[in-house]
Every structure is written in C-alpha cells, then in structure tokens.
Design a protein around this motif. Structure first.
Motif, PDB file in Angstrom:
ATOM      1  N   TRP A 104       0.829  -1.209   0.000  1.00 10.64           N
ATOM      2  CA  TRP A 104       0.000   0.000   0.000  1.00 10.64           C
ATOM      3  C   TRP A 104       0.862   1.256   0.000  1.00 10.64           C
ATOM      4  O   TRP A 104       0.621   2.191  -0.754  1.00 10.64           O
ATOM      5  N   ILE A 105       1.910   1.239   0.853  1.00 11.92           N
ATOM      6  CA  ILE A 105       2.812   2.394   0.912  1.00 11.92           C
ATOM      7  C   ILE A 105       3.518   2.588  -0.427  1.00 11.92           C
ATOM      8  O   ILE A 105       3.624   3.715  -0.934  1.00 11.92           O
ATOM      9  N   PHE A 106       3.968   1.482  -1.020  1.00  8.32           N
ATOM     10  CA  PHE A 106       4.699   1.566  -2.281  1.00  8.32           C
ATOM     11  C   PHE A 106       3.838   2.183  -3.380  1.00  8.32           C
ATOM     12  O   PHE A 106       4.237   3.131  -4.061  1.00  8.32           O
ATOM     13  N   PHE A 107       2.621   1.648  -3.555  1.00  5.16           N
ATOM     14  CA  PHE A 107       1.755   2.148  -4.623  1.00  5.16           C
ATOM     15  C   PHE A 107       1.215   3.545  -4.315  1.00  5.16           C
ATOM     16  O   PHE A 107       0.991   4.341  -5.223  1.00  5.16           O
ATOM     17  N   ARG A 108       1.000   3.822  -3.022  1.00  6.75           N
ATOM     18  CA  ARG A 108       0.536   5.172  -2.660  1.00  6.75           C
ATOM     19  C   ARG A 108       1.587   6.201  -3.032  1.00  6.75           C
ATOM     20  O   ARG A 108       1.281   7.247  -3.616  1.00  6.75           O
ATOM     21  N   GLN A 109       2.853   5.938  -2.695  1.00  7.13           N
ATOM     22  CA  GLN A 109       3.932   6.859  -3.030  1.00  7.13           C
ATOM     23  C   GLN A 109       4.130   6.955  -4.545  1.00  7.13           C
ATOM     24  O   GLN A 109       4.416   8.025  -5.085  1.00  7.13           O
ATOM     25  N   LYS A 110       3.953   5.814  -5.244  1.00  3.31           N
ATOM     26  CA  LYS A 110       4.171   5.777  -6.693  1.00  3.31           C
ATOM     27  C   LYS A 110       3.161   6.627  -7.446  1.00  3.31           C
ATOM     28  O   LYS A 110       3.461   7.216  -8.495  1.00  3.31           O
ATOM     29  N   ASN A 111       1.917   6.687  -6.929  1.00  4.28           N
ATOM     30  CA  ASN A 111       0.836   7.376  -7.634  1.00  4.28           C
ATOM     31  C   ASN A 111       0.669   8.860  -7.265  1.00  4.28           C
ATOM     32  O   ASN A 111      -0.200   9.545  -7.797  1.00  4.28           O
ATOM     33  N   ILE A 112       1.499   9.351  -6.311  1.00  2.00           N
ATOM     34  CA  ILE A 112       1.373  10.773  -5.911  1.00  2.00           C
ATOM     35  C   ILE A 112       1.948  11.682  -7.005  1.00  2.00           C
ATOM     36  O   ILE A 112       3.071  11.484  -7.462  1.00  2.00           O
ATOM     37  N   ILE A 113       1.155  12.621  -7.432  1.00  5.61           N
ATOM     38  CA  ILE A 113       1.620  13.600  -8.430  1.00  5.61           C
ATOM     39  C   ILE A 113       1.371  14.995  -7.877  1.00  5.61           C
ATOM     40  O   ILE A 113       0.281  15.307  -7.435  1.00  5.61           O
ATOM     41  N   ASP A 114       2.400  15.781  -7.906  1.00  8.57           N
ATOM     42  CA  ASP A 114       2.251  17.162  -7.420  1.00  8.57           C
ATOM     43  C   ASP A 114       2.848  18.104  -8.450  1.00  8.57           C
ATOM     44  O   ASP A 114       3.925  17.839  -8.977  1.00  8.57           O
ATOM     45  N   THR A 115       2.146  19.186  -8.726  1.00  9.28           N
ATOM     46  CA  THR A 115       2.593  20.109  -9.773  1.00  9.28           C
ATOM     47  C   THR A 115       3.657  21.085  -9.312  1.00  9.28           C
ATOM     48  O   THR A 115       4.314  21.709 -10.140  1.00  9.28           O
TER      49      THR A 115
END
Length: 644
Positions: free
Chosen positions: A425-436
C-alpha cells in the motif's frame, strides 16, 4: 510507664501549629493577592494549596478546600486541580483518628502524581511527611521512618527562598525522625535529635513557638536516653520561652519538669512543679494535665513520707483516670496507692488497692491481646489477599504464555500478511502521488527514495523462512524491528528533522534487518568535539532519512556484489564544532564503476540535490572512491557536513 508517651505527641503538635501565628498573616495575604491576579489555572491550583497548608485553622482549611472544589467544577478537565483536591481531602481526613490503609495508598498516589507537575517543593515535602505520619498512626514504624528520611533528603537537596527556611525544615525533619526512632527504642534517636539542636542553636531563630516545640522534643529524647540533667536544662528553657498567657502549655511544661525531677529523685522540687502544673490545669479546666500532675505529686508525697497528702492526690488521679478511661493510669495509681497504704500500715487499704491494680492490669493485658489479635488478623487477611492476587497473576501469565505458544505461528503469519499489505500500500501510494509544484516534486522523490521496496520483500521473505523453521524468538525480534522501521518511515515523511539518537536507532534496526539476507559487519561510531566528552545525540538534529539511501547503496551495490570474505560498513558521526556535524558512510565493497555511477549514484545525487534545495543548503556532501596503488577499488565513502 505508658503515660510518658504523652509528651512527645504534645511537643510534635506544637511544631506543626507554627503557620497559624500572626507572623504568617502577611504570607497568607500575599497568596490571596496572587490568587486574585493570576490568570493561569495551574497557578491558581498551586496558590490555593499553599493557602491551605499555611493556614492551620481547620475551619479555614475547609473553606479553602471548598473554593478549590468549586474551581474544579468550573474546570473539570484540569488534572492538577483534581490531584490537589485529592491532596487536601487526604489532609483533612488525616485529622481523624481512624486511619485506614486506603488513605496511605491515596497518599502514595498523590506523591507520585505530583512528580508530573512543576509544583513548590514544600508541597512535595508535606505529602511525604503526611505519608510518614499515616504509617506511624497505623504502627508501621519502619515505613514511617523510611519516609522521614526521604523528607530530610528532599529538604537537604532542595532550594528555598531563604537559608533560614531550609534550616527550620531540617530542624523539624530531624526532630520528627528522632521521635519516630524513639518509639521503636532505636539508639540513633539521640543522634538525630542532637543534629536538630546543632542547627537550631547555630541559627538565629526567634520564633518562640518553634523553639518551644523543638526543645520539648529534645527534652523527651534526653530523658528517654537517661540524660536527666541535660533534659532538665532544656525543660527549664521551655519554661522561660512559654508566655504567661499560654496556660495550657505552661501547665504541660511544669509537669515535664516535675517528671524529670522525679527521675533525678529530687522529690521536693518535683512536688513544687507538680503543684504548679496542677493549679494551672485546674484553673483552666485541663483535666488530663491535671491528672498527670496529680500522679507525680502523689508519688513525690510518698517519697517525702507525706502519706496523707499522697493518698488525697492519688485518689483524685483515680477519679480523673476513670472519667477519661485511662486504664494504664489506673494500674499505676492503684499500685502507688498500695505503696501509700502499706506505709500507713493500713492492710485492708493495701489489699483493696493491689486487687484493683491487678483487675485493671488484667483489663490492660486483655485489651492489648485483643489489639494484637486484631492486628494479626488484619495482617493475615492482607497477606492472604496479596498471595491470592499473586497466584492469580501467575496463573494469568501461564495462560498467556500458553496462548502465545499455541497461536504464535498463526499470529506471525497474520502479522506478516498485514505488513506485506501495508508495504504494498505504501509503495503504490507513493508511486501514484503527483504534485505540480517543484518543492512537492522534490519531497516526492525523497519519500520514494527512503527505502527501496525490494528491501521490504527481502526482509519479509527472510522472516517467512524463520516462521517455517519455527524460530519464534527471532521472528518476534525481527517483526518488532520491521514494525519500528515501518513506523519511522511513515512518521518521517511528515518530519523535516530527527534527533541523532533516533537516526542511530533507525540505522541500527535497518542494518540488522539487512543482515537477514546478507552476511556483513557494521559499526556506528560517535565522536564529540572534546574527546573527553560524549556526543549529546539526543540534542542534535539532522534531516530525516538523509543517510539511509546511501547506506542502502553501500549494501546493495557495494557489499552484495563483493566476493570478499569480510564485508564491512562503518558509519561515523563526528562533532566538528558546535554548529557542524560530519557524517561518513564507508564500505569496503566493489567500489563504483562508471555504470553504477550513472544508474544508481546519479539517482541518489538527484534526490540529495533536491533535499539541499528544499532545505536551503542545510548540508553538503562528497563521494570518495578509495583505491589502492594499482587503482583497484577498496570501497566507497560518502561524507556529509551537516549544519546543527
């Protein structure tokens, strides 16, 4: 004889009525003024308690307690108000003669709770003194003396507004300890009484009430030790200190002097002072002191062969003792009357009084046996309850261990599965974070770099193997370490900095988990600026997760690919100055080749540059490739210079 114990109680009570003097009024007024101007609830609680302790009038204490309870009802969430109200409740309850074990338990609870707050030292000392008093009232003299010593230690190590205040508290502490030791006939009683007098006479105490109380207790100690001449000197000092208007204490002082003259067998002077004590007591309706004085007077008359006067005095004592239900005194007075009658050759009178003495002696003995039986019964019940509780606790522990052994592997598998899910969960959560925003992109790369996901699966696979091999202790150890690591990763993502103490603990845990899948040695060294000192790791803070990516690189790309029989990592923390910390991460692995520099180290460099930009150049670093004279790789070292 039993009645003699009356005197220590008399003069101890004088010590603790000092705060009621006019001299204390200014202090009470000042506290009231502070209370009215204070905006802090905690300060108001402290001030009310100080008012309570400095005011020895029981009715006024109750009014202060009511004010404190009202304040608590207005602020029910205040923990310190709750503790202080319990504090005052116990002080008021202790005025009652019926002391229960639960009161001692409450006192111990309050004393422990006060350690959680910044309160005046005198408040701590007073609760410790009260615990000692409660133990004494329940005949637990060993515990009482233990708390007497604790009170003295608090005073000796404490800081007070004036040295005279500290000296006064020490005098009271030593004399109270002396009294407690005197009760159990400990020979050190005189030693601590002498200490009190040394402090008293080397200081400029002008409070006559304090001097009277201390001298009174010291006189009792000297008399108990058989030093009657010295006891008489201090008893005479008491006589001089007591004002003529204070008839109650004046009568008691006369009686004390009369009792010492009796011990010195100076019956003429004993008679003079006993008559003084009797006359003052009678005029002021002090029946108990009158009875005590009449007994000494009767005894003195007997020794002076004035038997008719002796009989009159002693018969008066018998009447007073019956009215006051003083059985011990009745034994003494009828024994003395027997002596009087024998000297007067009145055989019938002698037989009558010896018979009465024996009757009351039997009554005293019976009461003593009943008391001892009751105390033994209470002690037995208490020990039985404690033994039962201990047995139940042992049974609960055994059942708990059995349950743990039965379900350990199952629980381990469940925890393992849960940890895997959390890791994924941590891995995929971090992988999917996008910030402009650029800053958030830098943070994102930093968080992704915290721990490589492959590390999770390597560790979990190793733990799974230990589960299959039923090495439950190691499973428990590594799951605990892994859980700690996971928690630090989650918490670290929201923290800019972490203490060096936590960072070292984190690296220790991380490296020990890496050792599950690779055999290597490591050491962490701490060096202070001054070689004679230790590095204060709890007070130094560095950027969170700054070092871990480089430690991971050292293992994965330095040691894991090395064919050396001994693989080592050294992490060294060196305090260069008060504002600069140097950290080196050194391995003896295969070193860096050009491909590693491009594929791996460049990624770490990119992340670290983002961190530098994010943290406004809070640190600098360099990478050193160690080689031998033939340019063969000896390992890699990363050196950080961190502002602290």
């Amino acid at each position: 004889m039993k009645y003699i114990t009356y005197f220590p109680l008399l003069f101890v009570s004088l010590i603790f009525t000092l705060n009621a003097s006019a001299q204390n009024k200014a202090k009470l007024d000042s506290l009231e003024q502070l209370f009215s101007t204070s905006q802090s609830l905690d300060k108001k609680a402290v001030i009310l308690t100080s008012l309570f302790l400095n005011n020895r009038n029981i009715e006024k204490q109750k009014k202060i307690y009511t004010r404190s309870k009202r304040l608590q009802s207005e602020h029910p969430s205040s923990a310190i108000l709750a503790i202080y109200n319990e504090y005052m409740t116990l002080f008021l309850a202790s005025q009652d003669s019926s002391i229960t074990p639960s009161m001692i338990k409450r006192g111990l609870h309050i004393e422990k709770e006060l350690d959680n707050y910044t309160v005046p030292l005198i408040h701590k000392i007073r609760i410790v003194d009260l615990i000692a008093e409660l133990y004494q009232k329940t005949n637990q003299m060993k515990k009482s003396i233990e708390y007497n010593f604790y009170s003295i230690k608090l005073i000796e190590n404490g800081v007070f507004e004036t040295n005279q205040e500290k000296q006064k508290l020490l005098v009271i502490g030593y004399i109270t300890l002396s009294n407690s030791l005197g009760v159990i006939k400990d020979e050190n009683s005189l030693k601590y009484a002498n200490k009190a007098i040394e402090i008293l006479e080397s200081s400029s105490f002008e409070n006559k009430e304090l001097l009277t109380g201390i001298y009174g207790n010291y006189t009792i100690t000297l008399r108990r030790a058989g030093l009657y001449d010295s006891a008489l000197v201090y008893a005479k000092k008491i006589e001089q200190l007591i004002p003529p208007s204070d008839k109650n204490r004046q009568a008691k002082a006369y009686h004390l002097i009369a009792s010492i003259y009796t011990k010195l067998e100076n019956y003429e002077n004993a008679k003079v002072y006993a008559i003084k004590a009797f006359e003052v007591s009678e005029k002021n309706d002090r029946i108990f002191t009158s009875m005590m004085a009449s007994y000494i007077l009767g005894k003195a008359y007997n020794r002076l062969e004035q038997y008719d006067s002796a009989k009159i005095s002693l018969e008066r004592v018998a009447q007073q003792a019956k009215k006051l239900n003083q059985t011990d005194m009745l034994v003494n007075v009828y024994s003395e009357l027997t002596f009087t009658c024998r000297k007067k050759m009145d055989i019938n009178c002698a037989f009558k009084n010896i018979e009465l003495a024996n009757i009351y002696q039997d009554s005293v003995t019976q009461k003593r046996r009943e008391k001892e039986t009751k105390e033994l019964a209470i002690k037995y019940e208490t020990e039985l309850k404690e033994a039962t509780i201990e047995k139940l606790n042992q049974e609960a522990k055994i059942k708990d261990l059995e349950l743990k052994n039965s379900y350990y592997i199952i629980a381990g598998s469940v925890i393992l599965g849960f940890v895997i899910l959390v890791a994924v969960w941590i891995f995929f959560r971090q992988k999917n974070i996008i910030d402009t925003f650029e800053k958030e992109q830098a943070k994102l790369r930093w968080r992704r770099a915290q721990i490589n996901p492959h590390f999770f699966f390597n560790v979990l696979s190793a733990i799974q193997m230990l589960v299959y091999e039923k090495e439950t202790e190691r499973v428990s150890k590594y799951i605990t370490g892994f859980s700690y690591l996971m928690r630090q990763v989650l918490e670290g993502s929201n923290q800019e900095k972490v203490s060096l103490e936590e960072e070292i603990k984190f690296l220790n845990t991380y490296l020990s988990l890496e050792q599950l899948s690779l055999e290597f040695d490591y050491k962490i060294i701490e060096e202070a600026q001054d070689e004679s000192d230790e590095l204060e790791i709890e007070d130094i803070f560095i950027p969170t997760m700054l070092l871990q990516p480089f430690v991971e690189n050292a293992i994965e790309h330095g040691l894991r690919k090395s064919t050396k029989s001994e693989k080592n990592i050294e992490i060294k923390f060196t305090e260069i100055s008060q504002n600069l910390l140097q950290v080196s991460i050194k391995d003896n692995g295969v070193g860096r080749n050009q491909e590693r520099k491009k594929q791996h180290i460049s990624r770490a460099l990119e992340i670290t540059k983002d961190r530098q930009k994010l943290m406004k150049d809070a640190f600098e670093y360099e990478i050193i490739d160690h080689k031998d004279e033939n340019q063969n790789a000896l390992g890699t070292e990363v050196v950080f210079s961190i502002k602290i």
